[in-house]
Design an enzyme around this catalytic site. Structure first.
Site, PDB file in Angstrom:
ATOM      1  N   TRP A 279      -9.275   4.754  -6.252  1.00 21.18           N
ATOM      2  CA  TRP A 279      -8.864   3.503  -6.899  1.00 21.18           C
ATOM      3  C   TRP A 279      -9.005   2.295  -5.977  1.00 21.18           C
ATOM      4  CZ3 TRP A 279      -5.571   1.893  -3.338  1.00 21.18           C
ATOM      5  CH2 TRP A 279      -4.915   2.863  -2.587  1.00 21.18           C
TER       6      TRP A 279
ATOM      7  N   LYS B 278     -15.575  10.983 -12.619  1.00 15.64           N
ATOM      8  CA  LYS B 278     -14.145  11.281 -12.756  1.00 15.64           C
ATOM      9  C   LYS B 278     -13.444  10.276 -11.849  1.00 15.64           C
ATOM     10  CE  LYS B 278     -10.118  12.972 -11.298  1.00 15.64           C
ATOM     11  NZ  LYS B 278      -9.391  11.846 -11.889  1.00 15.64           N
ATOM     12  N   HIS B 279     -12.942   9.206 -12.464  1.00 20.58           N
ATOM     13  CA  HIS B 279     -12.344   8.134 -11.671  1.00 20.58           C
ATOM     14  C   HIS B 279     -10.863   8.431 -11.446  1.00 20.58           C
ATOM     15  CE1 HIS B 279     -12.579   4.473  -9.570  1.00 20.58           C
ATOM     16  NE2 HIS B 279     -13.347   3.786 -10.392  1.00 20.58           N
ATOM     17  N   ALA B 280     -10.255   7.723 -10.492  1.00 22.85           N
ATOM     18  CA  ALA B 280      -8.822   7.911 -10.220  1.00 22.85           C
ATOM     19  C   ALA B 280      -8.027   7.614 -11.495  1.00 22.85           C
ATOM     20  CB  ALA B 280      -8.397   6.989  -9.089  1.00 22.85           C
ATOM     21  N   SER B 281      -6.951   8.367 -11.688  1.00 24.79           N
ATOM     22  CA  SER B 281      -6.194   8.285 -12.944  1.00 24.79           C
ATOM     23  C   SER B 281      -5.624   6.886 -13.203  1.00 24.79           C
ATOM     24  CB  SER B 281      -5.042   9.284 -12.919  1.00 24.79           C
ATOM     25  OG  SER B 281      -5.558  10.585 -12.862  1.00 24.79           O
TER      26      SER B 281
ATOM     27  N   GLY C  48     -12.401   9.897  -1.296  1.00 21.89           N
ATOM     28  CA  GLY C  48     -10.953   9.977  -1.452  1.00 21.89           C
ATOM     29  C   GLY C  48     -10.313  10.537  -0.212  1.00 21.89           C
TER      30      GLY C  48
ATOM     31  N   GLU D 191     -16.824  11.460   1.276  1.00 25.62           N
ATOM     32  CA  GLU D 191     -16.468  10.209   1.975  1.00 25.62           C
ATOM     33  C   GLU D 191     -14.952  10.158   1.999  1.00 25.62           C
ATOM     34  OE1 GLU D 191     -18.469   8.268   3.397  1.00 25.62           O
ATOM     35  OE2 GLU D 191     -20.375   8.220   2.344  1.00 25.62           O
ATOM     36  N   LEU D 192     -14.338  10.485   3.138  1.00 30.86           N
ATOM     37  CA  LEU D 192     -12.884  10.686   3.136  1.00 30.86           C
ATOM     38  C   LEU D 192     -12.162   9.614   3.958  1.00 30.86           C
ATOM     39  CD1 LEU D 192     -13.125  14.564   3.451  1.00 30.86           C
ATOM     40  CD2 LEU D 192     -13.103  13.164   1.384  1.00 30.86           C
TER      41      LEU D 192
ATOM     42  N   CYS E 126     -10.765   2.587   3.659  1.00 24.37           N
ATOM     43  CA  CYS E 126     -11.034   3.721   4.538  1.00 24.37           C
ATOM     44  C   CYS E 126     -11.556   3.236   5.887  1.00 24.37           C
ATOM     45  CB  CYS E 126     -12.033   4.656   3.882  1.00 24.37           C
ATOM     46  SG  CYS E 126     -13.508   3.818   3.312  1.00 24.37           S
TER      47      CYS E 126
HETATM   48  P1  NAP Z   1      -7.208  10.757  -3.608  1.00 16.80           P
HETATM   49  O1  NAP Z   1      -5.801  10.933  -3.988  1.00 16.80           O
HETATM   50  O2  NAP Z   1      -7.862  11.791  -2.808  1.00 16.80           O
HETATM   51  O3  NAP Z   1      -8.014  10.530  -4.966  1.00 16.80           O
HETATM   52  C1  NAP Z   1      -9.418  10.277  -4.988  1.00 16.80           C
HETATM   53  C2  NAP Z   1      -9.998  10.902  -6.233  1.00 16.80           C
HETATM   54  O4  NAP Z   1      -9.926  12.314  -6.096  1.00 16.80           O
HETATM   55  C3  NAP Z   1      -9.246  10.556  -7.513  1.00 16.80           C
HETATM   56  O5  NAP Z   1     -10.171  10.493  -8.563  1.00 16.80           O
HETATM   57  C4  NAP Z   1      -8.314  11.753  -7.674  1.00 16.80           C
HETATM   58  O6  NAP Z   1      -7.934  11.956  -9.018  1.00 16.80           O
HETATM   59  C5  NAP Z   1      -9.195  12.874  -7.166  1.00 16.80           C
HETATM   60  N1  NAP Z   1      -8.483  14.014  -6.617  1.00 16.80           N
HETATM   61  C6  NAP Z   1      -7.305  14.034  -5.953  1.00 16.80           C
HETATM   62  N2  NAP Z   1      -6.999  15.282  -5.574  1.00 16.80           N
HETATM   63  C7  NAP Z   1      -8.004  16.079  -6.004  1.00 16.80           C
HETATM   64  C8  NAP Z   1      -8.264  17.476  -5.938  1.00 16.80           C
HETATM   65  N3  NAP Z   1      -7.439  18.309  -5.318  1.00 16.80           N
HETATM   66  N4  NAP Z   1      -9.403  17.957  -6.497  1.00 16.80           N
HETATM   67  C9  NAP Z   1     -10.254  17.124  -7.114  1.00 16.80           C
HETATM   68  N5  NAP Z   1     -10.058  15.782  -7.227  1.00 16.80           N
HETATM   69  C10 NAP Z   1      -8.957  15.273  -6.667  1.00 16.80           C
HETATM   70  O7  NAP Z   1      -7.440   9.423  -2.800  1.00 16.80           O
HETATM   71  P2  NAP Z   1      -6.962   7.979  -3.214  1.00 16.80           P
HETATM   72  O8  NAP Z   1      -5.513   7.881  -2.886  1.00 16.80           O
HETATM   73  O9  NAP Z   1      -7.389   7.635  -4.599  1.00 16.80           O
HETATM   74  O10 NAP Z   1      -7.851   7.082  -2.225  1.00 16.80           O
HETATM   75  C11 NAP Z   1      -7.487   6.835  -0.941  1.00 16.80           C
HETATM   76  C12 NAP Z   1      -8.224   7.719   0.025  1.00 16.80           C
HETATM   77  O11 NAP Z   1      -9.618   7.576  -0.143  1.00 16.80           O
HETATM   78  C13 NAP Z   1      -7.952   7.324   1.449  1.00 16.80           C
HETATM   79  O12 NAP Z   1      -7.767   8.471   2.236  1.00 16.80           O
HETATM   80  C14 NAP Z   1      -9.217   6.597   1.857  1.00 16.80           C
HETATM   81  O13 NAP Z   1      -9.444   6.551   3.232  1.00 16.80           O
HETATM   82  C15 NAP Z   1     -10.244   7.342   1.106  1.00 16.80           C
HETATM   83  N6  NAP Z   1     -11.472   6.554   0.945  1.00 16.80           N
HETATM   84  C16 NAP Z   1     -12.590   6.898   1.646  1.00 16.80           C
HETATM   85  C17 NAP Z   1     -13.741   6.135   1.543  1.00 16.80           C
HETATM   86  C18 NAP Z   1     -14.984   6.477   2.307  1.00 16.80           C
HETATM   87  O14 NAP Z   1     -16.030   5.961   1.966  1.00 16.80           O
HETATM   88  N7  NAP Z   1     -14.943   7.324   3.313  1.00 16.80           N
HETATM   89  C19 NAP Z   1     -13.752   5.024   0.718  1.00 16.80           C
HETATM   90  C20 NAP Z   1     -12.602   4.697   0.029  1.00 16.80           C
HETATM   91  C21 NAP Z   1     -11.467   5.488   0.140  1.00 16.80           C
HETATM   92  P3  NAP Z   1      -6.490  11.499  -9.577  1.00 16.80           P
HETATM   93  O15 NAP Z   1      -6.407  10.041  -9.419  1.00 16.80           O
HETATM   94  O16 NAP Z   1      -6.515  11.946 -10.989  1.00 16.80           O
HETATM   95  O17 NAP Z   1      -5.494  12.231  -8.736  1.00 16.80           O
END
Ligand code: NAP
Length: 453
Positions: A128, A152-155, A204, A226-227, A260
C-alpha cells in the site's frame, strides 16, 4: 476488505473479496488474453502503453486524491507518484523492443542467437505504501514483454487497485490482459499453485516474501521479491554536514517514513557527530504531521492505525532497553494515525530499533570512530536494499559504494531513489531479482537459445 481514511478514520468503502470460482475464471481469461497478446508487435504494445501514459497524466489529480484518501500520502507526493507512473510507461513503451532484441552469438553453427519470449500470466502481490508506483513499475515492463498480469493489491488500497485496472482498460489493452484479484493474502498460495500462473512477484514485508517464495518454490515457479530495508547512511568527517543533514531528513520523512528505501540509520563520524545531530534533529523538528491535503503538512498520517501502533511499540521497547529519545516518540492525541518525527540515539544490539525495519518517521543515530567500525555497523543488518555515503572524497565514496556497503543500490552524496533507467532491488533479506531498466523487463521472459546449423 475496507478502505479507511487514516487521517479522519472514516470508512471510505468496503470491497467484496471475489470467490474461488471468480479467481479461476480470471486466471483462465488472463491466459486467453496472453495467447493473443504474445503475438502482437512491439509497436502495437508501445502505442497502447503511450496511451496509458497520456490517460494517467490527464487524470493525475483524481488518481492522486485516491491515494491521499486511502493511505494518507500528502498530496504533492501523490502527484509526483502519478507522474512517475506516466514516466515508467513511456520509458518501457520506448525501450522494450531494444531491451528484448535478439542477441547474436558467434558459434560454429550457421546462426546462434538469444531470444526473449514472454512466460504467460504473472501474479503481482503489491503493498500500500506506493499504491500506484509499485504496480506500474511491474505492469509496464511485464505487458511490454508480451505477458498478461494479475494484481493482488494490499487489502487497504483496493480503490487504487480498481482505478489501475480501469486505466489499463481505457488505454485499449485487450480485456483481461491485466485484472485485479480482490482477495486477501491467505489466498495467494492457491493462485501461485495454479498451472496457468507462470511466475510471481511480491513487493512487501520480509515475512510475506518468505511465504510467497515458499509457495513459488513448492510449484517451481519463478519469483521476484522486493522486501523491506533498514538503509544505512554513512556520514564521513569530510562531508558537507548541512547538505547531508538536509538530504537525510528528506529521505527519512518521505511518504511519512513508509518507504522501503527511506534512509533509516545514520552512522556518523565521531568528529562531526554533534554537529550533524543538531542539524538533523532541527530538520526533523520542523516537520509537522497533519492533514495530507494541506500544502503546509510535511508528513501525513501513517497508512493504518495498527501500523502506527506497531511502530510506537518498536520505539517504546527500545527505550525500555536504554535507547534515548532526542525528539518525538509519543502517540499524538486525536483519531488520525499520525506519528511525530522521532530521533533515537544510544541504540544497541538487542533492541528492536537496532535490528528491525522502522516503517515510519523514526531515525536512529549511531557514532563511529574508525571507518571499519562504520562499515561494520552499516552492514550489521539482515537487510540489504539501499545505502548512502556522504563525503567530499568521491573516490572514497565510490569505493565504499561499490565494495564496502552490502546493498542493491548505493548513492553517494544523495539519497536512494528509484528511477526507471536504473535497476532496483536488494540482497540478503531485502529480496532478490531486479525491477526497472533492462534487468527488470528480462525477469519474466524465457531467455531462449536458438541455434541453426
Ligand atoms: P505486507 O504486509 O507484506 O503486504 C504486502 C502485500 O503482500 C499485500 O498485498 C499483502 O496483502 C500481501 N501479503 C501479506 N502477507 C502475505 C502472505 N503471507 N502471503 C502472501 N501475500 C501476503 O507489506 P506492507 O505492510 O503492505 O508494505 C510494507 C513493506 O513493504 C515494508 O516492509 C517495505 O519495506 C516493503 N516494501 C518494499 C519495497 C521494495 O521495493 N523493496 C517497496 C515498497 C515496500 P494484504 O494487504 O491483504 O495483507
Amino acid at each position: 476488505m475496507q478502505s479507511i481514511c487514516p487521517f479522519t478514520g472514516e470508512l471510505l468503502a468496503t470491497h467484496r473479496e471475489i470467490t474461488p470460482s471468480e479467481v479461476e475464471a480470471k486466471i483462465l481469461q488472463a491466459d486467453l488474453a496472453f495467447q493473443v497478446w504474445k503475438q502482437t508487435s512491439f509497436s502495437h504494445r508501445s502505442q497502447r502503453m503511450h496511451r496509458l501514459r497520456e490517460i494517467i497524466l490527464q487524470k493525475r489529480e483524481v488518481l492522486a486524491l485516491l491515494m491521499v484518501k486511502e493511505m494518507g500520502k500528502v498530496l504533492r507526493e501523490a502527484l509526483a507518484e502519478i507522474d512517475k507512473c506516466a514516466w515508467v510507461c513511456g520509458y518501457y513503451a520506448d525501450h522494450a523492443e531494444e531491451f528484448l532484441a535478439h542477441e547474436t552469438v558467434m558459434t560454429e553453427a550457421a546462426e546462434s542467437f538469444v531470444s526473449f519470449q514472454p512466460l504467460g500470466t504473472i501474479l503481482a502481490v503489491m503493498p500500500w505504501n506506493f499504491p500506484f508506483w509499485q504496480v506500474f513499475r511491474f505492469l509496464a515492463p511485464t505487458l511490454m514483454a508480451g505477458n498478461s498480469a494479475l494484481l493482488k493489491h494490499a487489502s487497504n488500497v483496493q480503490g487504487c487497485a480498481t482505478a489501475i485496472e480501469q486505466l489499463v482498460k481505457e488505454a485499449g489493452f485487450p480485456d483481461h490482459l491485466f485484472d485485479n484479484l480482490a482477495i486477501g493474502s491467505a489466498r495467494v498460495r492457491q493462485v501461485i499453485a495454479h498451472p496457468l500462473v507462470k511466475a510471481v512477484t511480491l513487493t512487501g514485508s520480509t515475512p510475506a516474501g518468505k511465504s510467497v517464495a515458499e509457495a513459488a518454490g513448492a510449484h517451481l515457479k519463478k519469483s521476484l521479491l522486493e522486501l523491506g530495508g533498514s538503509d544505512p547512511y554513512l556520514i564521513l568527517e569530510d562531508a558537507d554536514i548541512s547538505e547531508a543533514a538536509r538530504l537525510c531528513v528528506a529521505s527519512r520523512l518521505l511518504n511519512a517514513g513508509q518507504s522501503c528505501i527511506g534512509a533509516k540509520r545514520f552512522i556518523i563520524a565521531d568528529a562531526v557527530y554533534e554537529d550533524f545531530k543538531a542539524l538533523f534533529v532541527r530538520g526533523m523538528e520542523a516537520a509537522n504531521c497533519g492533514d495530507p491535503m494541506d500544502p503546509a503538512t510535511t508528513i501525513g498520517p501513517l497508512a493504518r492505525l495498527d501500523l502506527r501502533n506497531e511502530l510506537h511499540q518498536q520505539v517504546v521497547s527500545s527505550v525500555a532497553q536504554g535507547a534515548i529519545v532526542l525528539l518525538g516518540g509519543f502517540i499524538p492525541e486525536g483519531k488520525a494515525a499520525c506519528y511525530p518525527a522521532t530521533v533515537l540515539e544510544n541504540v544497541l544490539p538487542g533492541m528492536a530499533a537496532y535490528h528491525e525495519e522502522l516503517f515510519g518517521p523514526v531515525a536512529v543515530l549511531h557514532r563511529f570512530r574508525t571507518l571499519e567500525e562504520g562499515i561494520r555497523l552499516a552492514n550489521d543488518t539482515v537487510f540489504g536494499l539501499g545505502a548512502g555515503v556522504f563525503t567530499a572524497d568521491l573516490d572514497k565514496g565510490k569505493l565504499l559504494a561499490e565494495k564496502g556497503l552490502e546493498a542493491g543500490c548505493v548513492f553517494v552524496n544523495d539519497f536512494v531513489k528509484s528511477d526507471p533507467r536504473l535497476p532496483f532491488g536488494g540482497i540478503k533479506e531485502s529480496g532478490y531479482g531486479r525491477e526497472l531498466a533492462a534487468f527488470g523487463i528480462r525477469e519474466f521472459v524465457n531467455v531462449k537459445t536458438v541455434v541453426v546449423k
